[in-house]
Scaffold this active site. Sequence first.
Site, PDB file in Angstrom:
ATOM      1  N   LYS A  96       0.813  -1.252  -0.100  1.00 43.74           N
ATOM      2  CA  LYS A  96      -0.056  -0.077  -0.005  1.00 43.74           C
ATOM      3  C   LYS A  96       0.926   1.343   0.012  1.00 43.74           C
ATOM      4  CE  LYS A  96      -3.823   2.226   1.074  1.00 43.74           C
ATOM      5  NZ  LYS A  96      -3.812   2.878  -0.344  1.00 43.74           N
ATOM      6  N   LYS A 120       5.556   2.759   8.279  1.00 44.29           N
ATOM      7  CA  LYS A 120       4.302   3.166   8.742  1.00 44.29           C
ATOM      8  C   LYS A 120       2.993   2.382   8.993  1.00 44.29           C
ATOM      9  CE  LYS A 120       4.779   7.467   5.754  1.00 44.29           C
ATOM     10  NZ  LYS A 120       3.896   8.612   5.075  1.00 44.29           N
ATOM     11  N   LYS A 132       4.947   1.928  -3.212  1.00 53.63           N
ATOM     12  CA  LYS A 132       5.182   3.370  -3.817  1.00 53.63           C
ATOM     13  C   LYS A 132       5.240   3.514  -5.034  1.00 53.63           C
ATOM     14  CE  LYS A 132       5.099   7.339  -1.642  1.00 53.63           C
ATOM     15  NZ  LYS A 132       4.583   7.674  -0.395  1.00 53.63           N
ATOM     16  N   ASN A 247      -0.821  21.155   1.451  1.00 53.91           N
ATOM     17  CA  ASN A 247      -2.041  20.003   1.976  1.00 53.91           C
ATOM     18  C   ASN A 247      -1.750  19.913   3.463  1.00 53.91           C
ATOM     19  OD1 ASN A 247      -3.535  17.692   2.698  1.00 53.91           O
ATOM     20  ND2 ASN A 247      -4.101  17.844   0.576  1.00 53.91           N
ATOM     21  N   SER A 374      -6.682   5.888   4.554  1.00 57.63           N
ATOM     22  CA  SER A 374      -6.648   5.089   3.488  1.00 57.63           C
ATOM     23  C   SER A 374      -7.139   3.425   3.893  1.00 57.63           C
ATOM     24  CB  SER A 374      -5.377   4.742   2.708  1.00 57.63           C
ATOM     25  OG  SER A 374      -5.467   5.908   1.853  1.00 57.63           O
TER      26      SER A 374
HETATM   27  N1  GLU Z   1       1.063   8.970   0.231  1.00 55.73           N
HETATM   28  C1  GLU Z   1       0.556   8.878   1.475  1.00 55.73           C
HETATM   29  C2  GLU Z   1       1.677   8.438   2.569  1.00 55.73           C
HETATM   30  O1  GLU Z   1       2.874   8.421   1.869  1.00 55.73           O
HETATM   31  C3  GLU Z   1      -0.615   7.996   1.664  1.00 55.73           C
HETATM   32  C4  GLU Z   1      -0.495   6.544   1.329  1.00 55.73           C
HETATM   33  C5  GLU Z   1      -1.780   5.680   1.159  1.00 55.73           C
HETATM   34  O2  GLU Z   1      -2.721   6.370   1.854  1.00 55.73           O
HETATM   35  O3  GLU Z   1      -1.753   4.787   1.036  1.00 55.73           O
HETATM   36  O4  GLU Z   1       1.722   8.096   3.624  1.00 55.73           O
END
Ligand code: GLU
Length: 440
Positions: A96, A120, A132, A247, A374
Amino acid sequence: MTTTSTKTAAESAQNASLQVAQGVVPVAENISVFERTQEVIRTALEVMNYNDSYYELLKEPLRLLTVRIPIRMDDGKVKVFVGYRAQHNDAVGPTKGGIRFHPDVTEEEVKALSMWMSIKCGITNLPYGGGKGGIQCDPRTMSMGELERLSRGYVRAVSQIVGPTKDIPAPDVFTNAQIMAWMMDEYSRIREFDAPGFITGKPLVLGGSIGRESSTAKGVTIVMREAAAAMGMSIPGSRVIIQGFGNAGSFLAKFLYDAGAKVVGISDAVGALYNPDGLNIDELMDKRDSFGTVTNLFPSRITNQELLVKDCDILVPAAIENQITEKNAHDIKARILVEAANGPTTTKATEILSERGVLIVPDVLASAGGVVVSYFEWVQNNQGYYWTEDEVNERLDRILTDAFHNVYDTSRTKRVHMRLAAYIVGLRKMAEASRLRGWL
Ligand code: GLU
């Protein structure tokens, strides 16, 4: 849907709320973010007594796909764009992570960012590994039609390795809900069924989750509240500096302002504003343009680097990498550093600040609110049942409060700085899942 508009994305961004990483001049130390990430992963695995094979598995993504996407531009010529999708580890579950559109996207950066996503997801205990994606492009100079064709072309190019149970993309730098909508539509067309769970960060009417847009900033305020309590402080009355008014930065400024914090400094790509009596955030938000620039209106502005060392209680870098280095770490006045941006603090600076007793809330923890909501969006898509704003907020709060304390307690019991503690917590489940699957 029009594909021939000649309006540039910059003109159309007014309502699009593109995630803007503010262009602050980076001050690099001699090591790339990728190498820096590998270094922390190796140390974290050593602290947990995992043998070398764990590092060999986790030091790079399991998969990396490079694609070349031919797109017909509005002037009739074909331009070939380079894109990537990296999947760090899928032992825990599907991968993800977001997709960024930026001229500086590189293979190394996408790989490092996929590893950060793993951390994360581990810290917040989501059933995912990290992924990513990125495309080398400058969306600020492209029309909406060009952006749509590029978004759809990217999905066609990577469709074999992504999907609701494989790898679930989301917004990142310079991508937004509209881009997610085009990508979801393209994927659903290819598969010939409706697939809202293929991607998150979608518009509400297409299965987006309430609260996703402001979730990163909300997450920052939750971990900041816990960090302040751990230091015997509280958000109301605290003096906060936020670097970056995109943002994350602007939502955050607004949340903190409403929560009674004194936001004494903000900055954007042009410069910074500092007022020890507090800035009027509502007014600044009203005045900023679609890319979050507002300091150009104030002749009294200072530079971004000057802002970082101004007096405050809490400093929040919410812009770009390598802002706090060994050059300015000794001069930082804040007692708490909350990294809302990715990689704003170098390894040396982390050591200096930790020795000085500054509590660092590392990026992989501070910016995890986005991926948590998400995950909620994906769960709602899978169930076809949608939650209220209160349900989203309560669950986000619980997950991030637990995550903060897990990292904080690990940092105390193992006597390591908060970044290393975050990696220890973030890697544990993935290492165990890899072992139990028989990979190691
Ligand atoms: N791009 C965001 C991050 O780096 C969100 C990733 C997501 O929601 O999957 O955490």
